[in-house]
Design a protein around this motif. Structure first.
Motif, PDB file in Angstrom:
ATOM      1  N   ARG A  54       1.215  -1.075   0.327  1.00 35.10           N
ATOM      2  CA  ARG A  54       0.148  -0.662   0.048  1.00 35.10           C
ATOM      3  C   ARG A  54       0.828   1.313   0.172  1.00 35.10           C
ATOM      4  N   ASP A  55       0.232   1.910  -1.145  1.00 33.63           N
ATOM      5  CA  ASP A  55       1.077   3.291  -0.659  1.00 33.63           C
ATOM      6  C   ASP A  55       0.275   4.138  -0.452  1.00 33.63           C
ATOM      7  N   ASP A  56       0.778   4.771   0.989  1.00 34.97           N
ATOM      8  CA  ASP A  56       0.401   5.809   2.103  1.00 34.97           C
ATOM      9  C   ASP A  56       0.062   7.331   1.839  1.00 34.97           C
ATOM     10  N   TRP A  57       1.134   7.617   1.018  1.00 33.67           N
ATOM     11  CA  TRP A  57       0.749   9.159   0.286  1.00 33.67           C
ATOM     12  C   TRP A  57      -0.355   8.633  -1.373  1.00 33.67           C
ATOM     13  N   THR A  58      -0.763   8.055  -1.383  1.00 36.99           N
ATOM     14  CA  THR A  58      -1.762   8.078  -2.964  1.00 36.99           C
ATOM     15  C   THR A  58      -3.025   7.248  -2.482  1.00 36.99           C
ATOM     16  N   GLY A  59      -2.448   6.121  -1.772  1.00 36.20           N
ATOM     17  CA  GLY A  59      -3.664   5.422  -0.888  1.00 36.20           C
ATOM     18  C   GLY A  59      -4.042   4.111  -1.897  1.00 36.20           C
ATOM     19  N   ASP A  60      -3.037   3.771  -3.097  1.00 38.56           N
ATOM     20  CA  ASP A  60      -3.356   2.979  -3.860  1.00 38.56           C
ATOM     21  C   ASP A  60      -2.158   0.997  -3.486  1.00 38.56           C
ATOM     22  N   SER A  61      -3.076   0.594  -3.615  1.00 39.33           N
ATOM     23  CA  SER A  61      -2.298  -1.024  -3.707  1.00 39.33           C
ATOM     24  C   SER A  61      -2.036  -1.556  -4.314  1.00 39.33           C
ATOM     25  N   ARG A  62      -0.841  -1.952  -4.362  1.00 42.36           N
ATOM     26  CA  ARG A  62      -0.262  -3.390  -5.295  1.00 42.36           C
ATOM     27  C   ARG A  62       0.192  -4.302  -5.624  1.00 42.36           C
ATOM     28  N   ASP A  63      -0.138  -5.072  -6.705  1.00 41.87           N
ATOM     29  CA  ASP A  63       1.556  -5.801  -6.566  1.00 41.87           C
ATOM     30  C   ASP A  63       2.594  -5.431  -5.932  1.00 41.87           C
ATOM     31  N   PRO A  64       3.480  -6.687  -5.382  1.00 37.20           N
ATOM     32  CA  PRO A  64       4.567  -6.459  -5.019  1.00 37.20           C
ATOM     33  C   PRO A  64       5.677  -6.621  -6.180  1.00 37.20           C
ATOM     34  N   ALA A  65       5.392  -7.364  -6.844  1.00 29.23           N
ATOM     35  CA  ALA A  65       6.080  -7.404  -8.464  1.00 29.23           C
ATOM     36  C   ALA A  65       6.300  -6.273  -8.938  1.00 29.23           C
ATOM     37  N   THR A  66       5.766  -5.060  -8.145  1.00 30.16           N
ATOM     38  CA  THR A  66       5.416  -3.528  -9.532  1.00 30.16           C
ATOM     39  C   THR A  66       7.014  -3.017  -8.696  1.00 30.16           C
ATOM     40  N   LEU A  67       7.490  -3.166  -8.158  1.00 26.06           N
ATOM     41  CA  LEU A  67       8.217  -2.859  -6.979  1.00 26.06           C
ATOM     42  C   LEU A  67       9.265  -2.329  -7.770  1.00 26.06           C
ATOM     43  N   SER A  68      10.110  -1.046  -7.311  1.00 25.81           N
ATOM     44  CA  SER A  68      11.418  -1.124  -7.885  1.00 25.81           C
ATOM     45  C   SER A  68      12.034  -1.840  -6.875  1.00 25.81           C
ATOM     46  N   GLY A  69      13.602  -1.777  -7.972  1.00 25.48           N
ATOM     47  CA  GLY A  69      14.455  -3.154  -7.096  1.00 25.48           C
ATOM     48  C   GLY A  69      14.654  -2.610  -5.416  1.00 25.48           C
ATOM     49  N   GLY A  70      15.252  -1.130  -5.052  1.00 26.41           N
ATOM     50  CA  GLY A  70      15.100  -0.343  -4.132  1.00 26.41           C
ATOM     51  C   GLY A  70      14.217  -0.577  -2.947  1.00 26.41           C
ATOM     52  N   GLU A  71      12.892  -0.783  -3.972  1.00 29.40           N
ATOM     53  CA  GLU A  71      11.994  -0.795  -3.341  1.00 29.40           C
ATOM     54  C   GLU A  71      11.396  -2.370  -2.949  1.00 29.40           C
ATOM     55  N   THR A  72      12.195  -3.401  -3.567  1.00 25.56           N
ATOM     56  CA  THR A  72      11.617  -4.334  -3.638  1.00 25.56           C
ATOM     57  C   THR A  72      12.800  -4.467  -1.938  1.00 25.56           C
ATOM     58  N   PHE A  73      14.064  -4.147  -1.375  1.00 23.14           N
ATOM     59  CA  PHE A  73      14.920  -4.682  -0.960  1.00 23.14           C
ATOM     60  C   PHE A  73      13.980  -3.986  -0.035  1.00 23.14           C
ATOM     61  N   PHE A  74      13.573  -2.802  -0.081  1.00 21.90           N
ATOM     62  CA  PHE A  74      13.121  -3.066   2.046  1.00 21.90           C
ATOM     63  C   PHE A  74      12.203  -3.595   2.287  1.00 21.90           C
ATOM     64  N   ALA A  75      11.089  -3.579   1.352  1.00 22.76           N
ATOM     65  CA  ALA A  75       9.956  -4.552   1.612  1.00 22.76           C
ATOM     66  C   ALA A  75      10.762  -6.144   2.329  1.00 22.76           C
ATOM     67  N   SER A  76      11.814  -6.452   1.918  1.00 22.54           N
ATOM     68  CA  SER A  76      12.085  -7.765   1.370  1.00 22.54           C
ATOM     69  C   SER A  76      12.929  -7.643   3.739  1.00 22.54           C
ATOM     70  N   LEU A  77      14.041  -6.711   2.984  1.00 24.91           N
ATOM     71  CA  LEU A  77      14.805  -6.564   4.801  1.00 24.91           C
ATOM     72  C   LEU A  77      13.450  -5.850   5.810  1.00 24.91           C
ATOM     73  N   ALA A  78      12.391  -5.221   5.571  1.00 22.66           N
ATOM     74  CA  ALA A  78      11.360  -5.378   6.641  1.00 22.66           C
ATOM     75  C   ALA A  78       9.962  -6.411   7.055  1.00 22.66           C
ATOM     76  N   LEU A  79      10.521  -7.511   6.125  1.00 24.00           N
ATOM     77  CA  LEU A  79       9.727  -8.481   6.080  1.00 24.00           C
ATOM     78  C   LEU A  79      11.091  -9.608   7.517  1.00 24.00           C
ATOM     79  N   ALA A  80      11.801  -9.426   7.062  1.00 25.88           N
ATOM     80  CA  ALA A  80      13.146 -10.563   6.841  1.00 25.88           C
ATOM     81  C   ALA A  80      13.325  -9.645   8.988  1.00 25.88           C
ATOM     82  N   LEU A  81      12.882  -8.259   9.043  1.00 21.73           N
ATOM     83  CA  LEU A  81      13.201  -8.131  10.691  1.00 21.73           C
ATOM     84  C   LEU A  81      11.936  -9.103  10.849  1.00 21.73           C
ATOM     85  N   GLY A  82      10.837  -8.221  10.828  1.00 18.24           N
ATOM     86  CA  GLY A  82       9.779  -8.462  11.243  1.00 18.24           C
ATOM     87  C   GLY A  82       9.560 -10.410  11.159  1.00 18.24           C
ATOM     88  N   LEU A  83       9.674 -10.688  11.279  1.00 14.59           N
ATOM     89  CA  LEU A  83      10.160 -12.247  10.955  1.00 14.59           C
ATOM     90  C   LEU A  83      10.911 -12.685  12.721  1.00 14.59           C
TER      91      LEU A  83
END
Length: 163
Positions: A54-83
């Motif tokens: 979810r892009d909380d700036w725009t209110g839109d939600s999208r598939d993680p496959a549409t993230l840029s490389g940097g966005e994918t990196f920190f989403a993956s890092l956040a999931l690893a830390l959350g786990l």
């Protein structure tokens, strides 16, 4: 056939997503959060994580496959830390004290790299070890304590740099 433990597994994944969102919020300047939908996404024939970003700036939600490389990196890092946080809570306080991150830093712009390094520094301040495996030259300037692998004719050696 659905397995009996599936609702518990989904609840645990929800816990991981909640914990990940605490980190992702910081790393993305409060822009992104993960949403666990519980529904299969496109191409998820065997399950999958059923996540949207979810892009909380725009209110839109999208598939993680549409993230840029940097966005994918920190989403993956956040999931690893959350786990790691959820495992720590479920194991009665037994902590995962060491985390190694292999690459991904080259896809980050300077501001995002700063935000990610701030999150990693906050882990280190809480007595967790964070190892970064990278070839990104900018990281060599920013991270003082390093182990460098040096190739030689008779094999590789390890050299400690900084403190």
């Amino acid at each position: 056939v659905e397995r009996a433990e599936r609702p518990e597994r989904l609840d645990r994944l929800g816990q991981v997503v909640d914990a990940a969102n605490l980190r992702l919020s910081t790393m993305s300047d409060r822009r992104y959060s993960l949403v666990h939908t519980g529904q299969r996404g496109a191409g998820e024939t065997r399950g999958g994580l059923s996540l949207l970003v979810r892009d909380d700036w725009t209110g839109d939600s999208r598939d993680p496959a549409t993230l840029s490389g940097g966005e994918t990196f920190f989403a993956s890092l956040a999931l690893a830390l959350g786990l790691a946080d959820v495992v720590t809570d479920e194991a009665g306080g037994v902590r995962l004290d060491t985390l190694f991150i292999d690459e991904g830093f080259g896809s980050l712009d300077d501001q995002t790299l700063d935000e990610v390094l701030d999150v990693l520094d906050s882990l280190r301040e809480r007595d967790r070890s964070v190892g970064i495996v990278s070839h990104v030259a900018d990281l060599r300037r920013r991270i003082h304590a390093q182990l460098e692998i040096v190739k030689g004719r008779s094999g590789s050696t390890v050299r400690q740099r900084g403190q």
